[in-house]
Design a protein around this motif. Structure first.
Motif, PDB file in Angstrom:
ATOM      1  N   GLU A  65      51.436  40.380   7.730  1.00  0.00           N
ATOM      2  CA  GLU A  65      52.410  39.456   6.460  1.00  0.00           C
ATOM      3  C   GLU A  65      52.855  40.549   5.693  1.00  0.00           C
ATOM      4  O   GLU A  65      54.608  40.013   5.662  1.00  0.00           O
ATOM      5  N   ASN A  66      52.755  41.576   5.489  1.00  0.00           N
ATOM      6  CA  ASN A  66      53.786  42.953   5.395  1.00  0.00           C
ATOM      7  C   ASN A  66      54.274  43.802   6.111  1.00  0.00           C
ATOM      8  O   ASN A  66      53.415  45.096   6.943  1.00  0.00           O
ATOM      9  N   GLU A 103      56.497  46.183   6.141  1.00  0.00           N
ATOM     10  CA  GLU A 103      56.677  47.553   6.656  1.00  0.00           C
ATOM     11  C   GLU A 103      55.680  48.103   6.454  1.00  0.00           C
ATOM     12  O   GLU A 103      55.806  49.284   6.838  1.00  0.00           O
ATOM     13  N   GLN A 104      54.578  47.711   6.169  1.00  0.00           N
ATOM     14  CA  GLN A 104      52.523  48.786   6.022  1.00  0.00           C
ATOM     15  C   GLN A 104      52.822  48.733   7.154  1.00  0.00           C
ATOM     16  O   GLN A 104      52.406  49.610   7.418  1.00  0.00           O
ATOM     17  N   ASN A 105      52.894  47.539   8.022  1.00  0.00           N
ATOM     18  CA  ASN A 105      51.952  47.321   9.469  1.00  0.00           C
ATOM     19  C   ASN A 105      52.687  48.223  10.212  1.00  0.00           C
ATOM     20  O   ASN A 105      52.368  48.991  10.600  1.00  0.00           O
ATOM     21  N   ASN A 163      57.330  38.937  10.950  1.00  0.00           N
ATOM     22  CA  ASN A 163      56.444  38.369  10.207  1.00  0.00           C
ATOM     23  C   ASN A 163      57.489  37.178   9.965  1.00  0.00           C
ATOM     24  O   ASN A 163      57.303  36.293   8.577  1.00  0.00           O
TER      25      ASN A 163
END
Length: 150
Positions: A11-12, A14-16, A51
């Motif tokens: 989903e995210n 950058e976070q991953n 994503n």
């Protein structure tokens, strides 16, 4: 030597990227606004995230061959399963042009066996989108459930 390929839909992004960069101890080998890939040597794996999907989690598994001879040896093993195989020559997907064979395991998980020929500047073949085809599709229709290729 062949390399295991894993592609996750996230989903995210950058976070991953932050999470997996920390876990693997290195930044992605290739990174775009919608995709990142780590070509790890230990363990020897091509790990990709994108994503581009509404369905999160495991997108597909695969085996990346280093050359055409390795790909043909993998194809012989796929033939032995007697499951339907979809061949794609020169497929444009995930910022690369590759020769591929797709197969679905008994659980319904798509497996991609491929040999990358060269890098390309777009996620997929922009011509397909202009021809009215699914601009995200890389997998054969029966395997096409999510991102890398959907």
């Amino acid at each position: 030597m062949k390399r295991l390929h894993i592609h996750l839909a996230v989903e995210n992004l950058e976070q991953n990227i932050t999470f997996y960069s920390t876990m693997f101890g290195c930044r992605p080998t290739i990174q775009h606004d919608d995709y990142a890939k780590w070509m790890l040597e230990d363990p020897r794996v091509n790990f990709a995230i994108s994503n581009r999907s509404t369905q999160l989690g495991l997108d597909h598994l695969g085996i990346q061959a280093e050359n055409e001879q390795e790909l043909q040896a993998i194809k012989q093993q796929l033939d032995a399963t007697q499951a339907p195989i979809e061949a794609q020559e020169g497929a444009a997907c995930c910022y690369a042009r590759s020769d591929k064979y797709w197969i679905t395991d008994p659980q319904g998980i798509a497996w991609e066996s491929f040999h990358s020929l060269n890098d390309i500047p777009t996620f997929n073949d922009q011509k397909a989108a202009s021809d009215g085809e699914n601009p995200f599709a890389c997998r054969p229709a029966e395997n096409n459930k999510s991102s890398c290729c959907s």
